[in-house]
Design a protein around this motif. Sequence first.
Motif, PDB file in Angstrom:
ATOM      1  N   GLU A 148       0.441  -1.185  -0.347  1.00  0.00           N
ATOM      2  CA  GLU A 148      -0.389   0.299   0.065  1.00  0.00           C
ATOM      3  C   GLU A 148       1.046   1.619   0.307  1.00  0.00           C
ATOM      4  N   LEU A 149       1.829   1.757   0.192  1.00  0.00           N
ATOM      5  CA  LEU A 149       3.118   2.897   1.050  1.00  0.00           C
ATOM      6  C   LEU A 149       4.046   2.321   0.087  1.00  0.00           C
ATOM      7  N   LEU A 150       4.454   1.591  -0.990  1.00  0.00           N
ATOM      8  CA  LEU A 150       5.426   1.207  -1.772  1.00  0.00           C
ATOM      9  C   LEU A 150       4.488   1.982  -3.211  1.00  0.00           C
ATOM     10  N   THR A 151       3.185   1.763  -3.566  1.00  0.00           N
ATOM     11  CA  THR A 151       2.718   1.883  -4.023  1.00  0.00           C
ATOM     12  C   THR A 151       1.019   3.051  -4.439  1.00  0.00           C
ATOM     13  N   LYS A 152       1.423   3.902  -3.297  1.00  0.00           N
ATOM     14  CA  LYS A 152       0.461   5.110  -2.926  1.00  0.00           C
ATOM     15  C   LYS A 152       0.852   6.223  -4.312  1.00  0.00           C
ATOM     16  N   ALA A 153       0.318   7.374  -4.359  1.00  0.00           N
ATOM     17  CA  ALA A 153      -0.240   8.168  -5.553  1.00  0.00           C
ATOM     18  C   ALA A 153       0.504   9.537  -4.923  1.00  0.00           C
ATOM     19  N   ARG A 154       1.265  10.147  -5.123  1.00  0.00           N
ATOM     20  CA  ARG A 154       1.935  11.198  -4.777  1.00  0.00           C
ATOM     21  C   ARG A 154       0.838  11.904  -4.368  1.00  0.00           C
ATOM     22  N   ASP A 155       1.205  12.820  -3.023  1.00  0.00           N
ATOM     23  CA  ASP A 155       0.279  13.673  -2.247  1.00  0.00           C
ATOM     24  C   ASP A 155       0.915  15.214  -3.239  1.00  0.00           C
ATOM     25  N   PRO A 156      -0.218  16.172  -2.713  1.00  0.00           N
ATOM     26  CA  PRO A 156      -0.511  17.508  -3.037  1.00  0.00           C
ATOM     27  C   PRO A 156       0.959  17.985  -2.568  1.00  0.00           C
ATOM     28  N   ARG A 157       1.731  18.642  -3.272  1.00  0.00           N
ATOM     29  CA  ARG A 157       2.540  19.560  -3.047  1.00  0.00           C
ATOM     30  C   ARG A 157       1.878  20.808  -1.672  1.00  0.00           C
ATOM     31  N   ALA A 158       0.992  21.084  -1.361  1.00  0.00           N
ATOM     32  CA  ALA A 158       0.558  21.509  -0.138  1.00  0.00           C
ATOM     33  C   ALA A 158       0.634  21.047   0.693  1.00  0.00           C
ATOM     34  N   THR A 159       0.002  19.672   0.575  1.00  0.00           N
ATOM     35  CA  THR A 159       0.056  18.825   1.833  1.00  0.00           C
ATOM     36  C   THR A 159       1.424  18.139   2.403  1.00  0.00           C
ATOM     37  N   VAL A 160       2.564  18.582   1.259  1.00  0.00           N
ATOM     38  CA  VAL A 160       3.589  18.376   1.598  1.00  0.00           C
ATOM     39  C   VAL A 160       4.505  19.016   1.828  1.00  0.00           C
ATOM     40  N   MET A 161       3.599  20.389   1.585  1.00  0.00           N
ATOM     41  CA  MET A 161       5.104  21.556   1.976  1.00  0.00           C
ATOM     42  C   MET A 161       4.457  21.761   3.390  1.00  0.00           C
ATOM     43  N   ASP A 162       3.019  21.580   4.279  1.00  0.00           N
ATOM     44  CA  ASP A 162       2.296  22.408   5.139  1.00  0.00           C
ATOM     45  C   ASP A 162       3.422  20.816   6.160  1.00  0.00           C
ATOM     46  N   SER A 163       3.048  19.438   6.017  1.00  0.00           N
ATOM     47  CA  SER A 163       4.724  18.546   6.712  1.00  0.00           C
ATOM     48  C   SER A 163       6.209  19.347   6.516  1.00  0.00           C
ATOM     49  N   VAL A 164       6.014  19.380   5.665  1.00  0.00           N
ATOM     50  CA  VAL A 164       7.721  20.165   5.959  1.00  0.00           C
ATOM     51  C   VAL A 164       7.809  21.438   6.743  1.00  0.00           C
ATOM     52  N   MET A 165       6.643  22.540   7.193  1.00  0.00           N
ATOM     53  CA  MET A 165       6.703  23.714   7.788  1.00  0.00           C
ATOM     54  C   MET A 165       6.784  23.018   9.011  1.00  0.00           C
ATOM     55  N   ALA A 166       6.248  22.050   9.972  1.00  0.00           N
ATOM     56  CA  ALA A 166       5.682  21.013  10.408  1.00  0.00           C
ATOM     57  C   ALA A 166       7.130  20.514  11.234  1.00  0.00           C
ATOM     58  N   ASP A 167       8.171  19.865  10.489  1.00  0.00           N
ATOM     59  CA  ASP A 167       9.322  19.823   9.878  1.00  0.00           C
ATOM     60  C   ASP A 167      10.063  20.690  10.604  1.00  0.00           C
ATOM     61  N   ILE A 168      10.215  21.778   9.768  1.00  0.00           N
ATOM     62  CA  ILE A 168      11.270  22.373  10.525  1.00  0.00           C
ATOM     63  C   ILE A 168      11.122  23.444  11.803  1.00  0.00           C
ATOM     64  N   ASP A 169       8.983  23.903  12.044  1.00  0.00           N
ATOM     65  CA  ASP A 169       9.011  24.378  13.376  1.00  0.00           C
ATOM     66  C   ASP A 169       9.845  23.444  14.577  1.00  0.00           C
ATOM     67  N   TYR A 170       9.328  22.154  14.378  1.00  0.00           N
ATOM     68  CA  TYR A 170       9.926  21.281  15.682  1.00  0.00           C
ATOM     69  C   TYR A 170      11.489  21.536  15.625  1.00  0.00           C
ATOM     70  N   ALA A 171      12.032  21.684  14.713  1.00  0.00           N
ATOM     71  CA  ALA A 171      14.114  21.398  14.678  1.00  0.00           C
ATOM     72  C   ALA A 171      14.018  22.977  15.247  1.00  0.00           C
ATOM     73  N   ILE A 172      13.468  23.866  14.735  1.00  0.00           N
ATOM     74  CA  ILE A 172      13.491  25.709  15.574  1.00  0.00           C
ATOM     75  C   ILE A 172      13.387  25.194  16.837  1.00  0.00           C
ATOM     76  N   SER A 173      12.785  24.278  17.425  1.00  0.00           N
ATOM     77  CA  SER A 173      11.668  24.557  18.215  1.00  0.00           C
ATOM     78  C   SER A 173      13.016  23.969  19.618  1.00  0.00           C
ATOM     79  N   ASN A 174      13.507  22.556  18.612  1.00  0.00           N
ATOM     80  CA  ASN A 174      14.635  21.523  19.491  1.00  0.00           C
ATOM     81  C   ASN A 174      15.846  21.529  19.643  1.00  0.00           C
ATOM     82  N   LEU A 175      16.524  22.457  18.550  1.00  0.00           N
ATOM     83  CA  LEU A 175      17.799  22.428  18.235  1.00  0.00           C
ATOM     84  C   LEU A 175      17.989  23.656  19.351  1.00  0.00           C
ATOM     85  N   ASP A 176      19.679  23.730  19.861  1.00  0.00           N
ATOM     86  CA  ASP A 176      20.198  24.006  20.769  1.00  0.00           C
ATOM     87  C   ASP A 176      20.503  25.969  19.955  1.00  0.00           C
TER      88      ASP A 176
END
Length: 575
Positions: A148-176
């Motif tokens: 199922e995961l190996l054959t999933k479709a591409r996620d919309p750019r908007a969805t992916v970029m929201d996840s990217v921003m969540a990741d970078i915000d987590y990094a900002i909050s937790n890195l020294d």
Amino acid sequence: MKKLFILSIFTLGLISCDLDRYPLDSISPETFFKTENDLLLYTNSFYNMMPSAEDVYNEDVDNVVKTSLRAEIQGTRTVPTSGGGWSWGDLRNINYFLLNSDKCEDKAAVAKYNGLARFFRAFFYFEKVKRFGDVPWYSEVIETSDEELLTKARDPRATVMDSVMADIDYAISNLDDSQRLFSITKWTALALKSRIALYEGTFRKYHTEFNLPNADKFLDASIAASEELMQNSGYRIYTDSPETAYQKLFSADDAIADEVILARHFSDELQVYHNLNYYTMTASYGRPGLEKSLVNSYLMADGSRFTDIAGYETMEFYDEVQNRDPRLSQTIRTPGYHRIGETATLVPEFGATTTGYQLIKFVSEPKWDTYAKDITDMPIFRYAEVLLNYAEAKAERGTLTQNDLDISIKQIRDRVGMPNINIAQANANPDSYIDQLYAHVSGANKGVILELRRERRIELVMENFFRWDDLMRWKEGQTLTRQFKGMYFPGPGEYDLDQNGTVDLVIYTDTKPELPGAQLLKLGSEVSLENGTNGGNIVVNGHISKKFDENRDYLYPLPTQELLLNTNLIQNPNW
């Protein structure tokens, strides 16, 4: 500090013995991930995702041109059978770490290294989105049996970029929040967020064909990240003499920590080298040279426009480089140039540059001229980029003020003694020369946006392929189809390039002259001028056509093999 970087990045050759014994994708979570040192050792490998030295300096879009042209500029890209950037190994390593890091009992260390991992996941996906647009988002490890995961479709750019921003915000909050030249910190994460959000905000603004929402949300995020770094990080623009500061920033063996946020380290002691000096001074790597439109874009030293001067089009080398923005003479050889530590003056060497405008940015002492023996550290993030991001995001958002320019662009220009941009003057009288390069800029801030694009192009030339990304996000691919040019010569003859009374160059048509010490170029074979014997600018690659398909070329194609393996993937438009 250097020792830490060597541990973080360059001793991977030593660590790899352990990693070869216990590969990243098969390390037993029962025996690993128990201590902070385990987390450190695993995440060391992520740094290999950062640009290499060649990735930093080897620009070949339309700022720096060579004897050959990239397929992207020729318009000859084809759909690859495999590869083509559609690779996911780095992501699997990151997700495997995030799956298992919580087994460490030191929860402060877990949060810190999870922040590091999510920084790299944001970086990974940002690169994928720039290249392909929509991509499948994976936040977990994919097993070979998970169809199922190996054959999933591409996620919309908007969805992916929201996840990217969540990741970078987590990094900002937790890195020294320390300043470390060679390791990822909170400030590196803020610089990456500033970069990502500016790219995505302007891409969405100018690429209306993709119907992507919330451009302003990303521009605001870039502004906020830039502001936090500007106000709280302690980084500043490196200053010295205006005649040398910009050059010294890039030619220093050790990255200058005042301004450089993250660098890749090189060392003679550790025998870790790159090839910059050799690259700029031989014919082996395409004879890189600054392109004419960029040279024309440098302002006069008083802030006025070079291209407003009558007859600028037929100005010869010595005259055209007088009284210009000092960054020009710190980026290419101009009259009076000499190597670091030496006094003999040198003119451009046409055997090493297609355009005549020979690069000196990053060029260090002659002792590092040997093939693959250079040790200057290479900047990956620096403070000047953040200032440029801030001003551009504000201008595109429509909220830019003169004070915003004073706390950003003025700091960059003060380094070399250049006047600041005046927002009212720029908007009242947009530069027609810069305007012709960018077809899609309009509105009340048109003039200042054009000036900011000038500034960005000049300040960041030869760094990290910014120019390609900029043209893609601004939807200005057509500017790549212009004829690339170099110095102007009125025709065959003898030329004293630095006006010291000695002939430096002869362009001849028939019999090769005998003139010891002069460079000899045969017209039509070793150099081409626009109008042949009637002179003109040097023409670079005049025999190679350049095409850019506005309906296709802003994204890359997916490999055919991947489309066959996963029928839920859909090829990018018109590939």
